[in-house]
Structures are given as C-alpha cells and as structure tokens.
Design a protein around this motif. Structure first.
Motif, short mmCIF file in Angstrom:
data_model
loop_
_atom_site.label_atom_id
_atom_site.label_comp_id
_atom_site.label_asym_id
_atom_site.label_seq_id
_atom_site.Cartn_x
_atom_site.Cartn_y
_atom_site.Cartn_z
N PRO A 24 0.91 -1.24 0.14
CA PRO A 24 -0.01 -0.07 -0.20
C PRO A 24 1.19 1.52 -0.01
CG PRO A 24 0.09 -0.95 2.30
CD PRO A 24 0.89 -2.11 1.52
N ASP A 25 0.45 1.88 -1.03
CA ASP A 25 0.88 3.61 -0.23
C ASP A 25 0.09 4.35 0.54
OD1 ASP A 25 1.98 6.14 -1.36
OD2 ASP A 25 1.69 6.51 -2.96
N THR A 26 0.16 4.31 1.27
CA THR A 26 -1.23 4.64 2.25
C THR A 26 -1.42 6.12 2.62
OG1 THR A 26 -0.68 2.15 3.62
CG2 THR A 26 -2.16 3.78 5.26
N VAL A 27 -0.31 6.75 2.24
CA VAL A 27 -0.81 8.42 2.01
C VAL A 27 -0.41 8.70 0.96
CG1 VAL A 27 0.17 8.64 4.10
CG2 VAL A 27 1.78 8.53 2.75
N ILE A 51 1.64 -10.67 -5.75
CA ILE A 51 1.55 -9.61 -5.35
C ILE A 51 0.23 -8.60 -6.01
CG2 ILE A 51 3.51 -7.19 -5.48
CD1 ILE A 51 5.90 -9.16 -6.81
N SER A 52 -0.04 -7.59 -4.98
CA SER A 52 -1.22 -6.63 -4.95
C SER A 52 -0.62 -4.85 -4.91
CB SER A 52 -2.58 -7.02 -3.99
OG SER A 52 -3.19 -6.14 -4.40
N THR A 53 -1.52 -3.96 -5.31
CA THR A 53 -1.48 -2.46 -4.42
C THR A 53 -2.27 -1.79 -4.59
OG1 THR A 53 -2.48 -1.47 -6.98
CG2 THR A 53 0.90 -2.58 -7.37
N HIS A 54 -2.22 -1.77 -3.25
CA HIS A 54 -3.27 -0.52 -2.83
C HIS A 54 -2.55 0.93 -2.81
CE1 HIS A 54 -6.37 0.34 0.19
NE2 HIS A 54 -5.91 1.29 0.06
N CYS A 55 -2.94 1.99 -3.29
CA CYS A 55 -2.75 3.49 -3.53
C CYS A 55 -4.10 4.18 -3.23
CB CYS A 55 -2.44 3.18 -5.40
SG CYS A 55 -0.99 1.96 -5.94
N GLY A 96 -3.65 12.38 -6.17
CA GLY A 96 -4.13 12.76 -7.78
C GLY A 96 -3.57 11.54 -8.50
N LEU A 97 -2.74 10.60 -7.54
CA LEU A 97 -1.99 9.83 -8.80
C LEU A 97 -2.06 8.33 -8.55
CD1 LEU A 97 2.20 11.48 -8.52
CD2 LEU A 97 -0.23 11.49 -10.85
N SER A 98 -3.50 8.33 -7.89
CA SER A 98 -3.63 6.53 -7.30
C SER A 98 -4.06 5.77 -7.83
CB SER A 98 -4.95 6.44 -6.67
OG SER A 98 -6.10 6.97 -7.55
N THR A 99 -4.49 6.77 -9.48
CA THR A 99 -4.48 5.07 -10.82
C THR A 99 -3.32 4.90 -11.21
OG1 THR A 99 -7.46 5.84 -11.57
CG2 THR A 99 -5.69 5.49 -12.85
N ALA A 100 -2.81 6.66 -11.80
CA ALA A 100 -1.22 6.21 -12.08
C ALA A 100 -0.35 4.79 -11.17
CB ALA A 100 -0.60 7.63 -12.71
N ASN A 101 -0.63 5.54 -10.42
CA ASN A 101 0.30 4.41 -10.01
C ASN A 101 0.02 3.17 -9.92
OD1 ASN A 101 2.45 6.50 -8.37
ND2 ASN A 101 1.27 6.64 -6.76
N THR A 102 -1.06 3.04 -9.67
CA THR A 102 -1.56 1.24 -9.66
C THR A 102 -0.84 1.09 -11.06
OG1 THR A 102 -3.55 1.68 -8.24
CG2 THR A 102 -4.13 -0.04 -9.79
N LEU A 103 -1.66 1.69 -12.05
CA LEU A 103 -0.78 0.69 -13.25
C LEU A 103 0.54 0.02 -13.28
CD1 LEU A 103 -3.16 3.13 -15.54
CD2 LEU A 103 -3.56 0.47 -15.29
N ALA A 104 1.33 2.15 -13.01
CA ALA A 104 2.70 1.32 -12.45
C ALA A 104 3.07 0.22 -12.11
CB ALA A 104 3.42 2.48 -12.52
N GLY A 105 2.28 -0.06 -11.05
CA GLY A 105 2.55 -0.98 -10.16
C GLY A 105 2.02 -3.02 -10.87
N ALA A 106 0.92 -2.54 -11.76
CA ALA A 106 0.50 -3.28 -12.90
C ALA A 106 2.05 -3.84 -13.80
CB ALA A 106 -0.52 -3.54 -13.33
N CYS A 107 2.22 -2.80 -14.62
CA CYS A 107 3.47 -2.62 -14.89
C CYS A 107 5.04 -3.49 -14.38
CB CYS A 107 3.58 -2.00 -16.25
SG CYS A 107 2.18 -0.93 -17.13
N ALA A 108 4.55 -3.57 -13.73
CA ALA A 108 5.66 -3.89 -12.87
C ALA A 108 5.98 -5.31 -11.78
CB ALA A 108 6.62 -2.81 -12.04
N GLY A 109 4.50 -5.95 -12.29
CA GLY A 109 4.10 -7.36 -12.18
C GLY A 109 2.99 -7.22 -11.11
N ALA A 110 2.50 -6.22 -10.28
CA ALA A 110 1.52 -6.60 -9.23
C ALA A 110 0.41 -7.18 -10.44
CB ALA A 110 1.10 -5.44 -8.49
N ARG A 111 -0.09 -7.87 -9.88
CA ARG A 111 -1.05 -9.02 -10.51
C ARG A 111 -2.51 -8.64 -9.96
NH1 ARG A 111 1.50 -7.76 -14.02
NH2 ARG A 111 2.21 -8.77 -15.39
N GLN A 112 -2.92 -8.15 -8.65
CA GLN A 112 -3.77 -8.00 -8.47
C GLN A 112 -3.64 -6.18 -7.29
OE1 GLN A 112 -5.65 -10.21 -4.50
NE2 GLN A 112 -5.15 -8.12 -3.83
N LEU A 113 -4.90 -5.85 -7.58
CA LEU A 113 -4.79 -4.52 -8.22
C LEU A 113 -5.65 -4.13 -7.27
CD1 LEU A 113 -4.54 -3.45 -11.59
CD2 LEU A 113 -2.87 -3.73 -9.71
N GLU A 114 -5.96 -3.19 -6.48
CA GLU A 114 -7.05 -2.64 -5.02
C GLU A 114 -7.59 -1.82 -5.49
OE1 GLU A 114 -6.50 -3.78 -0.97
OE2 GLU A 114 -5.58 -5.67 -1.50
#
Length: 620
Positions: free
Chosen positions: A252-255, A282-286, A291-309
C-alpha cells in the motif's frame, strides 16, 4: 501454450503441488486431488484447493479468467481486481452503509465480475460483522453462468481477536480470505505502534500463521505505509510472512505520496529481492492524496503486480483510492498494446449501474468531469468537437459509452412524455444503465407520470426519480402529507404527516426560521430522534424554473454511534446521509431528511438487536 504458462519457471506452482492438467479452463468436475503438504509452520491445504472459477472451455472474452489459486495466477497477463468499496470506501465521511445496502452493492460487484470483494472490517462493530457474514453466505456462494464466484475478504489488524472475528465472518464463502495488516514505516513504528522492527516482524509472522491455523488457506498481508518503509526491512518482513503462509502480499501507498515511477520501482524491487516472492501474488493499494492513485496502480501492474485494489468512483479515506472504472478501462483500452497484454475479468457493461448505486447509497456525488462515469464524460459542447463527432465518433471518444453500460440517448427517436407507457420508460432506463424489477418500475412510472404532466422529462429527471425511489433505505417513516406557510408576514410553520412501518399516521406542527427548518422540527416531534444536521445541499438537475430539485443531508444522532477505525483503532462517529428529489424544494428537503433518519434508525435497530463486538487493541 496453456501448459507452458502453468509450469513456467517464472510462475512455478508452490511445492508440494503437482502440475495441474494442461488447461487454463478445466471441465467439470474441477477438483484436483493431491497428497496434503507438510509445511512446518501452518496447517495443510484442503484437497479441493485448485478449482477453476471459469469452467466453460470457451467462455465469453470479457469474462475470461484463469483458475483461481490463492497464491498463483496461471496466466501471467491476468490481473485480479480487488474491490474495497465496502471497507475503505465506507471510511469516507458520511458514507455509512446499512447491511442491506452493503449486500446490494456486493451483488452488483459480483455482476461486474470483481475477483475479490473486501466486504468490510468485521471487528469494527457487530453490524459490520453481520454484513460481512451475510455477503459471504449470499454473494460468496452464487455462481454465474460462467461458474464464477467472487472471493469474500475481511480486513483485520494483526491481533488474534480481529483475525478470529474476520474468519468467523468470511468462512461461509466458497472462497474466504483474511486480509491482515500492520504498519512498517519508521514514523508509524515510532509514533503509532511504539514498537521495534523486530517486534513488528514477530507479530506479522505469528498472526499470518495464526490466520492459517484457523483453516483459512487464503491470507493477504499488507505492510501499512509501505511507500515510506525501509526497503531492506520490507524485503525481510515480506519474506517472513510468505514462510508463515501468506498467499498475497499487498503493497500500500497508504498516504499517496509516491510518484508512478517510484511506485513501479518499489514493486519491481520487492519482486526482485523478497525471498519466496514467486510463491505469492503481489498486490497494490494506492491512495489518491496527490491525484496519482490510478497512475501508481497501473505502474505497479506494469512492474509485476497482479492484483489491484480499487473502489467504485474512487471513494475512500481522505482523497480516496484508485478508481475501479479508471483502472479497468485503462487496461481494457491499452492493456494489449501498451501494458504488455494485461487483461481483467471485469464485465464493464455493469460499471455505470455500480457507480450510480454507490453514489446514491453513500450520498457521495460523482463530479461531472470524473473520468469514465462523470456526467460530462461523453458530453460534447464545443462546435469543433460536435462536428467531429457527427462525422465519426472516434474523433473525440476513445471509449464507447455502450462499453460501460451507458446507451446513447434517443437514437430511436423516442421522446418520453405524459402519454409514454411503461415499456418506453423501461427501455430508456435500461439505456441509462438501470435494470429495475417490475415493482420498482411500477413505482417509478407513477412518479414519472406526475412530472410529465408538468414538464418535458429529461434523462436527468429520470435519474433523479430513480435515485429517489430505488436507492433508499428500508422504510421506517414515510412522508404522507406536508403543508408549509412562510414569507415576510410571520413565522414559518409546517404541518407534517408521516406513516410509520406499521401503517399508523402521525401528525405534528412546528414553527421555524424557514419552511425547511419548521418541517424538520415537526419531523423531530414525531420521530423523537434528535439529530444534528451536519450538511445540507440542494441542486437543480436541469435548467429552468420547473426543474426537479435533489437534496442531500448528512446527520449525526445526538446519542452517537461509534465504530472502530481500521487504521487508527480509534472510535469514530457514524454519520448518515439521505437524498430526496421533487419539483417542490421543501418536499425534496423533507424526503432527504426522512431518508437519513430511516438509515440511522435501521442501523440502530440492527445494533440494538445484535449488540456490539468487543473492541480490540491495535496490535497484539
């Protein structure tokens, strides 16, 4: 190809599982039997662990999904969608949901095809526990035509009482999951937990092992505030919880502080340096603070995360979360060509209805320019744009509104008016994304007729009428009659007649500073439920003096209800929202106030009937 995906060294199945049959989509029956493993630190997996959630060998493309294996995704391009609208989304101020509303939203999420529904934080209160339990029983066991069943997840802090409570709530689902978390950043360790790194590591490891010992074979672990945590410590604690039996690691990118490049590198570094990482998802929670939650989530997916919260409409704590509709449509539009072939199992045609349901139940209105589901998302006012759209829709639209369940208005040339029938009304509502049953349609039809007698009915009018009728809490009090007198010649007065759940009429009269104030005071005399009005807002849904007015109110009971905040462990006030719609602004205001009271009283009834769960400390 399927065989190579399942046995690839990049995504090996965790020992001691044998390789399954060389097919991503297994015919029924789907259980794969194998000798139970003998891990030293947690109990055995059941023999039926590997079961396909999409058994049709040739399923429709939008719903294609591989086998569900808790700690492994056979197709490396498939991305699981984890929706936390009912947990993190409900932490938005004023977004309190009743058990019925949570169940309705969960059913809609299942229609969408989300892989995991985080149904709530069961230890927060008895009502939260019962809501998660009901979702696990009713939504977590219903197969669609493709034999898909969502995983039902409950959040818990890293202590035994929370974890046991979460398990008791979710265990009724076909695919139950416990999601437990503890903070790992320096600032959280020093000021919130007041524990050393080793103490937190020991807690995380033992609590994941405890979750597995209860019989839960699907355990997700989150190092809270991972974005600000020391990397080497992250690798160490994540490696230890993998050994203890975690099947998903959520980062999680909690803040909401990281940039897309930073967050993508964080996921890549964890993937490269965490021992045993090949045996988990690996999962993400942004969060969306910058205002970057969607961009960060997609960046995480491109880096190998395969669950997106994600959450519907991006609602959630503070500035909210990554928006489901934005993430899913970005992957749908650009996944094949830009994102390395990534895809999801989401049926995007149910996005609009999910968005509207969450908007109305929570009272959190979607901004008009919100991507994908905003009122202006497919509107074109510029002359240049309109000219391009008339010549070819692709000139200014990268997404077809039909893809998300929104039909273009009036292509059949039908104009709704006072002579229109139920069939025309049903068709238009369906084009707007609403699928109503016969009873709901009947109620809407007579409201529609009343408005059509006085004005031309627009799509915005229809949306307001549906919101006023369909997305309302269970009725405790219902408005029957209202009469107000106001002006400059004396005090404003209001006479209100309400009908209670037993059908008994109640009448009261009061004076106030204006018609709305006097009406609200008269309602208080009848209901005898003193509340504090926190917010009041009104909007006209169309232009013109004859527009329908929609009102939203937010109230808090003077005998306030509390729940436990998932992240801080503090008791927080519950607030209740209500909405109303009418061509009369006072009637609209009264409907909204009664709606908020009904939601509060419904919650009180559940709370008093079931009692409350003993609150637990933040950490074990």
């Amino acid at each position: 190809m399927a065989s190579s995906l399942l046995t690839s060294s990049k995504f090996p199945l965790p020992s001691p599982f044998p390789s399954p049959k060389p097919s991503l989509f297994l015919p029924r029956p789907t259980s794969i039997h194998f000798p139970p493993p003998k891990p030293p630190s947690f109990p055995s997996f059941p023999k039926s662990l590997l079961i396909s959630s999409s058994l049709n060998p040739n399923p429709p493309s939008p719903l294609r999904r591989p086998l569900y294996i808790p700690n492994h995704i056979p197709d490396p391009n498939y991305v699981r969608i984890f929706d936390t609208t009912l947990r993190d989304g409900e932490q938005s101020p004023g977004a309190t949901l009743t058990s019925k509303e949570k169940l309705d939203i969960a059913r809609q999420l299942a229609k969408l095809g989300v892989d995991i529904i985080e149904a709530g934080f069961p230890a927060a209160s008895k009502d939260d526990f019962e809501a998660v339990k009901a979702i696990a029983k009713e939504v977590g066991n219903v197969e669609d035509e493709n034999w898909y069943v969502p995983v039902i997840c409950g959040l818990s802090r890293c202590n035994e009482k929370d974890i046991k409570t979460a398990w008791e709530a979710v265990k009724y689902a076909k695919w139950p999951r416990i999601h437990t978390f503890i903070a790992t950043s320096g600032i959280h360790l020093e000021y919130k937990l007041r524990k050393s790194k080793q103490e937190v590591l020991d807690i995380a490891r033992s609590m994941v092992r405890y979750a597995r010992s209860l019989g839960c074979n699907d355990v997700e672990f989150s190092p809270e505030d991972a974005g600000r945590s020391d990397r080497e410590y992250l690798y160490e604690i994540l490696g230890e919880v993998i050994k203890a039996g975690a099947t998903t690691l959520n980062i999680p990118d909690t803040v909401g502080i990281t940039m897309p490049g930073e967050f993508g590198k964080l996921i890549a570094d964890i993937k490269a340096n965490t021992p045993g990482i090949e045996n988990v998802v690996i999962s993400t929670h942004c969060q969306n603070d910058l205002g970057l939650s969607t961009a960060n989530t997609l960046a995480g997916a491109c880096a190998g995360a395969r669950q997106l919260e994600v959450t519907i409409n991006g609602i959630g704590e503070r500035a909210g979360n990554a928006s489901l509709e934005e993430v899913v449509m970005a992957i749908k539009c650009r996944g094949e060509h830009v994102l390395g072939g990534l895809y999801t199992g989401i049926n995007t045609k149910h996005i609009v209805m999910a968005s509207k349901m969450v908007e109305e139940y929570t009272g959190l209105h979607v901004q008009p320019h919100k991507a994908i589901v905003g009122a202006n998302a497919f509107a074109h006012e510029s002359g240049i744009h309109q000219d391009g759209m008339l010549k070819h829709k692709g000139t200014y639209e990268i997404i077809s509104p039909e893809d998300i369940g929104l039909e273009r208005s009036n292509e059949a040339g039908i104009v709704l008016g006072k002579l229109s029938g139920r069939h025309a009304l049903r068709d238009r509502l369906k084009e707007l994304g609403y699928e109503l049953d016969d009873e709901q349609l009947g109620n809407i039809f007579w409201l529609f007729k009343a408005v059509a007698e006085q004005k031309r009915v627009t799509d915005a009018d229809l949306i307001a009428l549906v919101s006023d009728e369909v997305f309302q809490p269970e009725v405790v009090w219902k408005l029957d009659d209202l009469q107000v007198t106001c002006g400059t010649l004396g005090l404003s007065t209001a006479t209100v007649k309400l009908i209670d759940a037993a059908g008994v009429e109640h009448v009261a009269c009061s004076v106030g500073t204006g018609p709305v104030d006097s009406a609200y005071k008269a309602i208080d005399l009848i209901t005898k439920e003193p509340v504090t009005l926190l917010e009041y807002s009104m909007n006209a849904v169309t232009e013109g003096i004859d527009a329908i007015a929609t009102t939203r109110v937010l109230v808090r009971a003077e005998k306030s209800h509390f729940s436990t905040h998932a992240l801080t462990g503090e008791a927080v006030y519950r607030t209740f929202s209500g909405t109303g719609a009418s061509m009369d602004i006072v009637v609209s205001s009264v409907k909204a106030y009664i709606g908020a009271l009904n939601k509060m009283l419904g919650f009180e009834e559940q709370y008093q009937t079931k009692g409350s769960v003993e609150q637990t400390p933040v950490s074990a």
